[in-house]
Design an enzyme around this catalytic site. Sequence first.
Site, PDB file in Angstrom:
ATOM      1  N   SER A 159       0.858  -1.197  -0.052  1.00 18.86           N
ATOM      2  CA  SER A 159       0.064  -0.054  -0.158  1.00 18.86           C
ATOM      3  C   SER A 159       0.913   1.241  -0.155  1.00 18.86           C
ATOM      4  O   SER A 159       2.143   1.150   0.563  1.00 18.86           O
ATOM      5  CB  SER A 159      -0.945  -0.041   1.239  1.00 18.86           C
ATOM      6  OG  SER A 159      -0.239   0.379   2.404  1.00 18.86           O
ATOM      7  N   ASP A 160       0.253   2.366  -0.501  1.00 15.72           N
ATOM      8  CA  ASP A 160       1.002   3.672  -0.254  1.00 15.72           C
ATOM      9  C   ASP A 160       0.758   4.037   1.295  1.00 15.72           C
ATOM     10  O   ASP A 160       0.007   3.413   1.787  1.00 15.72           O
ATOM     11  CB  ASP A 160       0.280   4.963  -1.223  1.00 15.72           C
ATOM     12  CG  ASP A 160       1.169   5.846  -1.445  1.00 15.72           C
ATOM     13  OD1 ASP A 160       2.145   6.036  -0.492  1.00 15.72           O
ATOM     14  OD2 ASP A 160       1.067   6.803  -2.147  1.00 15.72           O
ATOM     15  N   TRP A 161       1.423   4.852   1.741  1.00 16.66           N
ATOM     16  CA  TRP A 161       1.791   5.046   3.354  1.00 16.66           C
ATOM     17  C   TRP A 161       0.393   5.632   3.661  1.00 16.66           C
ATOM     18  O   TRP A 161       0.230   6.649   3.628  1.00 16.66           O
ATOM     19  CB  TRP A 161       2.957   5.832   3.428  1.00 16.66           C
ATOM     20  CG  TRP A 161       4.149   4.938   3.635  1.00 16.66           C
ATOM     21  CD1 TRP A 161       5.003   4.894   4.841  1.00 16.66           C
ATOM     22  CD2 TRP A 161       4.590   3.879   2.759  1.00 16.66           C
ATOM     23  NE1 TRP A 161       6.104   4.130   4.661  1.00 16.66           N
ATOM     24  CE2 TRP A 161       5.862   3.309   3.763  1.00 16.66           C
ATOM     25  CE3 TRP A 161       4.430   3.298   1.764  1.00 16.66           C
ATOM     26  CZ2 TRP A 161       6.807   2.300   3.272  1.00 16.66           C
ATOM     27  CZ3 TRP A 161       5.217   2.341   1.247  1.00 16.66           C
ATOM     28  CH2 TRP A 161       6.156   1.803   1.786  1.00 16.66           C
ATOM     29  N   GLY A 162      -0.485   4.677   4.326  1.00 19.87           N
ATOM     30  CA  GLY A 162      -1.702   5.285   4.619  1.00 19.87           C
ATOM     31  C   GLY A 162      -2.946   4.886   3.840  1.00 19.87           C
ATOM     32  O   GLY A 162      -3.771   5.572   3.798  1.00 19.87           O
ATOM     33  N   GLY A 163      -2.679   4.162   2.661  1.00 20.13           N
ATOM     34  CA  GLY A 163      -3.617   3.768   1.723  1.00 20.13           C
ATOM     35  C   GLY A 163      -4.712   3.085   1.981  1.00 20.13           C
ATOM     36  O   GLY A 163      -5.700   2.723   1.092  1.00 20.13           O
TER      37      GLY A 163
END
Length: 668
Positions: A232-236
């Site tokens: 995931s993107d960071w916080g996605g």
Amino acid sequence: MKDNEIRKLVGKLTLDEKLGMIHGAGFFRTKEVDRLGIPALVSSDGPMGVRGEFENDKWISSGHGDDNVTYLPCNSALASTFNRKLAGDEGKVLGEEARGRGKDVILAPGINLKRSPLCGRNFEYFSEDGFLTAELAIPFVKEVQKSDVAACVKHFAINHQETERLSVDADIDEDVLRDLYLNVFNRVLMEGGALSVMGAYNKIYGNFCCESDFLLKKVLRDEWGYKGVVISDWGGVHNSKEAALGGCDVEMSVTDNFDDYCFANPLKKLIEDGEVPESVVDEKVFRILRLMDKLHMLEGKRKKGAYNTPAHRKVAYKVAAESIVLLKNEEKILPLDADKQKRVLVIGDNATRQHSLGGGSAEIKAFYETTPLLGIKEKLGGNTKVDFLVGYDSEITLDSSEINWQQESLEKRKEEAKVKNKINKEMLSEVMAALKNNKYDSVIYVGGLNHNYDSEGKDKIDMKLPYGQDELIKNILSVRKDAVIVLMGGSAVEMNEWAEDAKSIIWSYYNGCEGGRALADVIFGDVNPSGKLPETFYMKAEDSSALSVGTFGNLDMVHYKEGYRIGYKYTDHEAIGVQFPFGHGLSYTEFSFSGEKYSKSSRELKVTVANKGKRSGKETVLVYGDNVKTKVRELIGFEKVRLDKGEKKTVSIKVAAGYDNVSTKRSC
């Protein structure tokens, strides 16, 4: 290890151990399983070099001074070389430096297309053209991974604006999505063999990309047969169940409550309650272990890598030198004769500004960064007096060693890079006073954008040069028509107010640690420029299809009404005038094409390229064709060739099936 051996290893893990492997236990690492010899998976940004070290649970630099690396030209600069070998060379450097810094996954390259010139993150991406992007990203990825480091291709998918990037949805025809935007990812993941891919922040068809069953299961796994790891993107990730069932393998974020991540305690409860089968986690762990095995992490026999080597710096220079684009050169103002320069005036903040510490997650701590002013002074030596005036008032970029912006990056807000467009009258007066006596053999202006405008998390509001530079440049040209205008940035800028008056214009993307030397070598003729624009330089932002037909910067839903026609595909079709077109780039020599012939049976175009000038140089042959399905004329082949003066070469370029009217002419 064979797949059955990896599955046996999965069977030895407890649920808690497996969960620790699929979510962050630090900002850039997962949890290790010491009892079974399974290490943590350690990642790092980014495309322009390996990012500096942070504390495990705080966005504060470790401050040890051992994390300075080679600052590489950005992906847009790499694209302007139109050189597949250089793309591989830069990827090799990034892979070696990531491994040398102890990383397992490097979060690069970014391959989203430049749909709009206003996207703040454009400098991280290659081009508006999918073919060019894939052709360069494939060798880049292959070479990264030769160092036992996984490339993590990003951002999957439709991440074309930073405004409300955490929640904005995409309204797009599925054929356009697949044929234009997803096709680039398909090629880089499958042909390039990228071992991991990063899910995007935004939504598609109402679902977050990191939780999208359509993207991550139907397309990526079932249709493409992709076997790599989805990070995931960071916080996605927002919903434990949807992300777990949707196909995401590793959840990362920017907050320090690691046990509360969606793939931590919340997912454990779902499994214990029978809402998510534990087998779903087993498959994620299996893919992670298979990745680790490919990287030789489990057997302990890995390449050690290296960083800050002389060889790496040579590559950075080669890419920088070949990426610089000569946009205009009337009366052959360039190159300047270094031996005739007794006194030179350099104007502009970008002549002395260092860019490596800006841009968001692309920031790095450069071992060094040669600025244009330093490069010019090194080139001219002590017999030339080089004066410098800053020319315009720009904001100060904060040092990333302090509390990092990223700890607040998940806050929901609309950010724009607001253009500071008021000229500093005092600085302008200082410049005009210096020019008044005509005591300079040459005047070189170095301006453009910086990472206050080209940055993750915010988009630009227009294409205008900030800090009142248009007025400053107009005033300079009113006195010195021969002034060399150098602009740098991450995407197209407006030049309407003064471009016709300028005799010479040079464009440079953020060009790495050797950018200043490369620029000086181009200005004074030691390098014959061969860069070509990998994107359209519009007259104004509204000339791009993203703003004139589709929408851009919307808070809730972005509409891709322009379909397949983005960049030059739109301006060509609509006969819209541009400042400088895609593929434009001049040389200090002259080339001609002749004898062009295309064979439909072999799908091969041959053309003879001749150097008719007085010095050696490189020219790029671009081949276009009419896409039978989409009815769009587009780039389908290219080749860069070096020719000595008077030399001729016949270039052969193979093209894919499905195209009519194949030619080096973009309009047929």
